[in-house]
Design a protein around this motif. Structure first.
Motif, mmCIF file in Angstrom:
data_model
loop_
_atom_site.group_PDB
_atom_site.id
_atom_site.type_symbol
_atom_site.label_atom_id
_atom_site.label_comp_id
_atom_site.label_asym_id
_atom_site.label_seq_id
_atom_site.Cartn_x
_atom_site.Cartn_y
_atom_site.Cartn_z
ATOM 1 N N GLY A 19 -5.780 -5.424 -0.855
ATOM 2 C CA GLY A 19 -5.463 -5.112 -2.319
ATOM 3 C C GLY A 19 -5.040 -6.298 -2.939
ATOM 4 N N GLY A 20 -5.947 -7.365 -2.621
ATOM 5 C CA GLY A 20 -5.982 -8.566 -3.374
ATOM 6 C C GLY A 20 -6.758 -8.440 -4.978
ATOM 7 N N LEU A 21 -7.344 -9.596 -5.290
ATOM 8 C CA LEU A 21 -7.954 -9.490 -6.721
ATOM 9 C C LEU A 21 -9.128 -8.873 -6.712
ATOM 10 C CD1 LEU A 21 -7.223 -13.371 -7.499
ATOM 11 C CD2 LEU A 21 -5.869 -11.384 -8.302
ATOM 12 N N VAL A 22 -9.998 -8.980 -5.868
ATOM 13 C CA VAL A 22 -11.274 -8.468 -5.633
ATOM 14 C C VAL A 22 -11.276 -6.902 -5.400
ATOM 15 C CG1 VAL A 22 -13.716 -8.275 -4.878
ATOM 16 C CG2 VAL A 22 -12.635 -10.400 -5.343
ATOM 17 N N GLY A 23 -10.154 -6.468 -4.367
ATOM 18 C CA GLY A 23 -9.915 -5.075 -3.961
ATOM 19 C C GLY A 23 -9.540 -4.378 -4.929
ATOM 20 N N ALA A 24 -8.475 -4.957 -5.816
ATOM 21 C CA ALA A 24 -7.820 -4.058 -6.736
ATOM 22 C C ALA A 24 -8.822 -3.933 -8.094
ATOM 23 C CB ALA A 24 -6.400 -5.002 -7.453
ATOM 24 N N LEU A 25 -9.655 -4.824 -8.284
ATOM 25 C CA LEU A 25 -10.514 -4.876 -9.238
ATOM 26 C C LEU A 25 -11.927 -3.585 -9.000
ATOM 27 C CD1 LEU A 25 -11.703 -5.432 -12.116
ATOM 28 C CD2 LEU A 25 -13.086 -7.291 -11.079
ATOM 29 N N ASN A 26 -12.014 -3.784 -7.745
ATOM 30 C CA ASN A 26 -13.127 -2.874 -7.169
ATOM 31 C C ASN A 26 -12.558 -1.479 -7.212
ATOM 32 O OD1 ASN A 26 -15.904 -3.109 -6.214
ATOM 33 N ND2 ASN A 26 -15.319 -4.331 -4.603
ATOM 34 N N ALA A 27 -11.115 -1.144 -6.935
ATOM 35 C CA ALA A 27 -10.652 -0.015 -6.894
ATOM 36 C C ALA A 27 -10.880 0.681 -8.406
ATOM 37 C CB ALA A 27 -9.280 0.247 -6.510
ATOM 38 N N CYS A 28 -10.707 -0.247 -9.491
ATOM 39 C CA CYS A 28 -10.921 0.301 -10.989
ATOM 40 C C CYS A 28 -12.231 0.736 -10.993
ATOM 41 C CB CYS A 28 -10.500 -0.912 -11.715
ATOM 42 S SG CYS A 28 -8.724 -1.395 -11.830
ATOM 43 N N PHE A 29 -13.345 -0.081 -10.471
ATOM 44 C CA PHE A 29 -14.840 0.146 -11.023
ATOM 45 C C PHE A 29 -15.157 1.405 -10.206
ATOM 46 C CE2 PHE A 29 -15.215 -4.166 -12.514
ATOM 47 C CZ PHE A 29 -16.472 -4.266 -12.871
ATOM 48 N N PHE A 30 -14.705 1.626 -8.893
ATOM 49 C CA PHE A 30 -15.156 2.995 -8.123
ATOM 50 C C PHE A 30 -14.409 4.317 -8.775
ATOM 51 C CE2 PHE A 30 -16.331 0.021 -4.746
ATOM 52 C CZ PHE A 30 -17.638 0.522 -4.424
ATOM 53 N N LEU A 121 -3.703 -6.091 -11.882
ATOM 54 C CA LEU A 121 -5.133 -5.143 -11.396
ATOM 55 C C LEU A 121 -4.531 -4.062 -10.481
ATOM 56 C CD1 LEU A 121 -7.511 -8.113 -10.576
ATOM 57 C CD2 LEU A 121 -7.574 -6.504 -12.635
ATOM 58 N N LEU A 122 -3.447 -4.226 -9.694
ATOM 59 C CA LEU A 122 -2.915 -3.023 -8.824
ATOM 60 C C LEU A 122 -2.512 -1.750 -10.106
ATOM 61 C CD1 LEU A 122 -1.007 -4.930 -5.950
ATOM 62 C CD2 LEU A 122 -3.124 -3.408 -5.692
ATOM 63 N N THR A 123 -1.834 -2.445 -10.926
ATOM 64 C CA THR A 123 -1.190 -1.457 -11.752
ATOM 65 C C THR A 123 -2.483 -0.609 -12.715
ATOM 66 O OG1 THR A 123 0.855 -2.701 -12.226
ATOM 67 C CG2 THR A 123 0.154 -1.162 -13.839
ATOM 68 N N ALA A 124 -3.272 -1.492 -12.991
ATOM 69 C CA ALA A 124 -4.319 -0.616 -13.592
ATOM 70 C C ALA A 124 -5.124 0.123 -12.686
ATOM 71 C CB ALA A 124 -5.622 -1.894 -14.197
ATOM 72 N N ALA A 125 -5.485 -0.124 -11.358
ATOM 73 C CA ALA A 125 -6.081 0.939 -10.438
ATOM 74 C C ALA A 125 -5.202 1.910 -10.255
ATOM 75 C CB ALA A 125 -6.369 0.152 -9.319
ATOM 76 N N PRO A 129 -6.187 8.587 -11.933
ATOM 77 C CA PRO A 129 -5.571 9.579 -10.974
ATOM 78 C C PRO A 129 -6.609 10.062 -9.571
ATOM 79 C CG PRO A 129 -6.781 10.911 -12.880
ATOM 80 C CD PRO A 129 -6.793 9.149 -13.174
ATOM 81 N N ASN A 130 -7.508 9.649 -9.608
ATOM 82 C CA ASN A 130 -8.348 9.669 -8.400
ATOM 83 C C ASN A 130 -8.189 8.323 -7.431
ATOM 84 O OD1 ASN A 130 -9.670 8.379 -10.600
ATOM 85 N ND2 ASN A 130 -11.677 8.800 -9.686
ATOM 86 N N THR A 131 -7.229 7.565 -7.748
ATOM 87 C CA THR A 131 -7.078 6.270 -6.937
ATOM 88 C C THR A 131 -5.723 6.502 -6.234
ATOM 89 O OG1 THR A 131 -8.430 4.727 -8.259
ATOM 90 C CG2 THR A 131 -6.784 3.891 -6.748
ATOM 91 N N LYS A 132 -5.763 6.142 -4.847
ATOM 92 C CA LYS A 132 -4.306 6.057 -4.159
ATOM 93 C C LYS A 132 -4.229 4.681 -3.438
ATOM 94 C CE LYS A 132 -1.604 8.221 -0.361
ATOM 95 N NZ LYS A 132 -1.701 9.261 0.723
ATOM 96 N N LEU A 133 -3.050 4.084 -3.779
ATOM 97 C CA LEU A 133 -2.872 2.649 -3.120
ATOM 98 C C LEU A 133 -1.911 2.953 -2.113
ATOM 99 C CD1 LEU A 133 -1.838 0.742 -6.238
ATOM 100 C CD2 LEU A 133 -4.240 1.181 -5.523
ATOM 101 N N ASN A 134 -2.479 2.428 -0.939
ATOM 102 C CA ASN A 134 -1.708 2.410 0.582
ATOM 103 C C ASN A 134 -1.210 1.159 0.896
ATOM 104 O OD1 ASN A 134 -2.402 5.389 1.368
ATOM 105 N ND2 ASN A 134 -4.308 4.367 0.732
ATOM 106 N N PHE A 135 -0.182 0.649 1.039
ATOM 107 C CA PHE A 135 0.544 -0.693 1.417
ATOM 108 C C PHE A 135 1.089 -0.636 2.940
ATOM 109 C CE2 PHE A 135 0.639 -0.630 -3.282
ATOM 110 C CZ PHE A 135 0.039 -1.615 -3.511
ATOM 111 N N ASP A 136 1.196 -1.872 3.193
ATOM 112 C CA ASP A 136 1.753 -1.736 4.890
ATOM 113 C C ASP A 136 0.656 -1.120 5.734
ATOM 114 O OD1 ASP A 136 3.901 -3.519 4.456
ATOM 115 O OD2 ASP A 136 5.068 -1.767 3.386
ATOM 116 N N ARG A 137 -0.604 -1.328 5.752
ATOM 117 C CA ARG A 137 -1.408 -0.456 6.430
ATOM 118 C C ARG A 137 -2.570 -1.255 6.920
ATOM 119 N NH1 ARG A 137 -1.828 4.934 4.633
ATOM 120 N NH2 ARG A 137 -3.100 5.194 6.474
ATOM 121 N N LYS A 138 -2.363 -1.846 8.111
ATOM 122 C CA LYS A 138 -3.393 -2.949 8.706
ATOM 123 C C LYS A 138 -4.426 -1.880 9.642
ATOM 124 C CE LYS A 138 -3.561 -6.601 11.792
ATOM 125 N NZ LYS A 138 -2.700 -7.780 12.718
ATOM 126 N N LEU A 139 -5.587 -2.357 9.275
ATOM 127 C CA LEU A 139 -6.823 -1.963 9.851
ATOM 128 C C LEU A 139 -6.982 -2.189 11.458
ATOM 129 C CD1 LEU A 139 -9.601 -0.171 9.384
ATOM 130 C CD2 LEU A 139 -10.602 -2.265 9.060
#
Length: 452
Positions: A19-30, A121-125, A129-139
């Motif tokens: 959920g850093g800079l590129v991840g948050a921007l990518n979420a907006c693109f998709f 960018l996180l706020t923009a993502a 409505p088709n985006t869900k942000l999940n925090f404290d989630r380690k792969l």
């Protein structure tokens, strides 16, 4: 959210890891394309965090990064929160300040705050409505064959690894044959210091990237909206480790950065130098950037670079827009999109990584030389006379123009500099070996850049 023309008849799930800079921007693109987007971030939501962990080096936003932000309607907002820097301001040992413009008049890069940009960018993502942000989630693990990821078991049609230089997604790539990977730590670390306002105003001229070049090390300073400067000291680790007391800090600054002492403050220097140890910097290269049609790497996960060209974030943002363009080209067919993305991006990103390494040498040492300053004047003069043919190096890197133009421009620029510099070379002959080796590497890497 309407699907874009040529979009999928049935929504596919895209999992963005990081959920850093590129991840948050990518979420907006998709999300803009109509995909169902799940973003996963190991850290807590930085918008609610009292202390934001992670890197905090100020960022320089250039044309390439702005184009990606413009695509998702974020350019104007972010630009309004940045400070234009029209030139480098070189600080000599005796306190003299000399500006070196980046390119033609009016050209600039923006100093932006990393944490604030990430929050925006996180706020923009989240507005999609088709985006869900999940925090404290380690792969924990994931499958390249099925797209199954172990958080609590999440399945996706596409996994996008935007989880930084030490990517958990990339570990799966390392288990596979014919995956090329290299990681290089440079011998220098960095430490951040703060220059406060003086009487409510900037302590130095704000519209510059300030540089104190000292050959084997340097300090830079970028302006912030709160009228402070973020100063970053880059130096070999062994030099950092030699300084063990507050008095030694002041002695060091008196010797190399005397004009900065009254601006930062003696007490602040003694305190802040020992607040955190010097941090390491790593350059990462890998290839390919994808596995099959299920996973792709972007940003630092694919190409971490040292920060000396200010292009790490911009290259990561450009990943997003290039991937989006290829999605349009291949009608969102991941089996065709991912290999093409690797083919297009790997040479460009590797070239940026090498140029960033070279630019550290230039910033800490060459900017002091008469030859460097003369070459800059020649570059800018020739660019003024032939703007479409000859383009200064920094401008080429920021905009990534066609490599045919680069080749032609370099030929004319080299010829012009050679003819115009004859007198200076005779009067002050440079060390040819020191000039030719880095120059040869620089040009060869630059030629690898192509239109994205």
């Amino acid at each position: 959210m309407e699907e874009s023309p040529g979009g999928p008849s049935q929504k596919k799930v895209v999992a963005v890891v990081g959920g850093g800079l590129v991840g948050a921007l990518n979420a907006c693109f998709f999300a803009k394309r109509g995909f169902d987007v799940e973003l996963f971030e190991t850290r807590e939501d930085i918008r609610q965090a009292k202390i934001v962990r992670g890197r905090s080096i100020n960022l320089a936003l250039s044309h390439r990064g702005r184009q990606a932000l413009k695509h998702v309607g974020m350019e104007e907002k972010i630009v309004s929160q940045g400070i234009p820097m029209h030139a480098r301001m070189i600080h000599s040992l005796n306190g003299k300040q000399s500006p070196i413009p980046y390119g033609k008049k009016g050209q600039y890069i923006l100093s932006v705050d990393r944490a604030n940009l990430n929050k925006e960018l996180l706020t923009a993502a989240e507005t999609y409505p088709n985006t869900k942000l999940n925090f404290d989630r380690k792969l924990q693990d994931w499958s390249a064959e099925t797209g199954l990821m172990t958080f609590e078991q999440v399945e996706a049609d596409l996994i996008v690894g935007c989880d930084g230089a030490f990517s958990a997604i990339r570990k799966q790539f390392l288990r596979r044959s014919r995956f090329n990977y290299s990681q290089t730590y440079i011998p220098h670390g960095y430490m951040e210091l703060t220059m406060p306002p003086i009487n409510g105003e900037f302590a130095m001229k704000p519209n510059y990237l300030h540089i104190w070049p000292r050959n084997t090390f340097m300090m830079i300073a970028l302006p912030n909206l709160d009228k402070t400067f973020t100063c970053t000291l880059f130096m070999p680790f062994e030099e950092f480790e030699k300084i063990t007391t507050g008095d030694e800090v002041i002695e060091f600054f008196q010797k190399y950065f005397p004009d900065a002492i009254p601006l930062i403050g003696v007490d602040a220097l003694k305190r802040d130098y020992f607040r955190l140890p010097a941090q390491a910097m790593v350059s990462v290269k890998c290839s390919p950037y994808h596995i099959g049609s299920k996973c792709v790497l972007m940003g630092d996960a694919a190409h971490a670079v040292v920060p000396f060209y200010g292009q790490g974030m911009n290259a990561g943002f450009e990943d997003c827009i290039v991937f989006d363009e290829i999605m349009e080209q291949f009608n969102e067919d991941f089996s065709a999109v991912l290999p093409e993305y690797t083919r297009v991006r790997v040479p460009d990103d590797h070239a940026i990584a090498d140029l960033a390494m070279y630019n550290y040498i230039e910033m800490r040492a060459h900017v002091n030389s008469k030859w460097f300053l003369f070459r800059k004047h020649i570059d800018n003069l020739l660019h003024f006379l032939m703007p479409k043919t000859i383009i200064p190096l920094y401008t080429m890197v920021i905009i990534l123009i066609n490599k045919t133009v680069i080749n032609r421009g370099l030929l004319f620029s080299a010829t012009g500099a050679l003819l115009g510099g004859s007198f200076l070379l005779i009067k002050n002959p440079p060390d040819i070996n020191k000039l030719l080796v880095p120059a040869e590497k620089m040009w060869s890497r630059l030629v690898a850049l192509r239109t994205s």
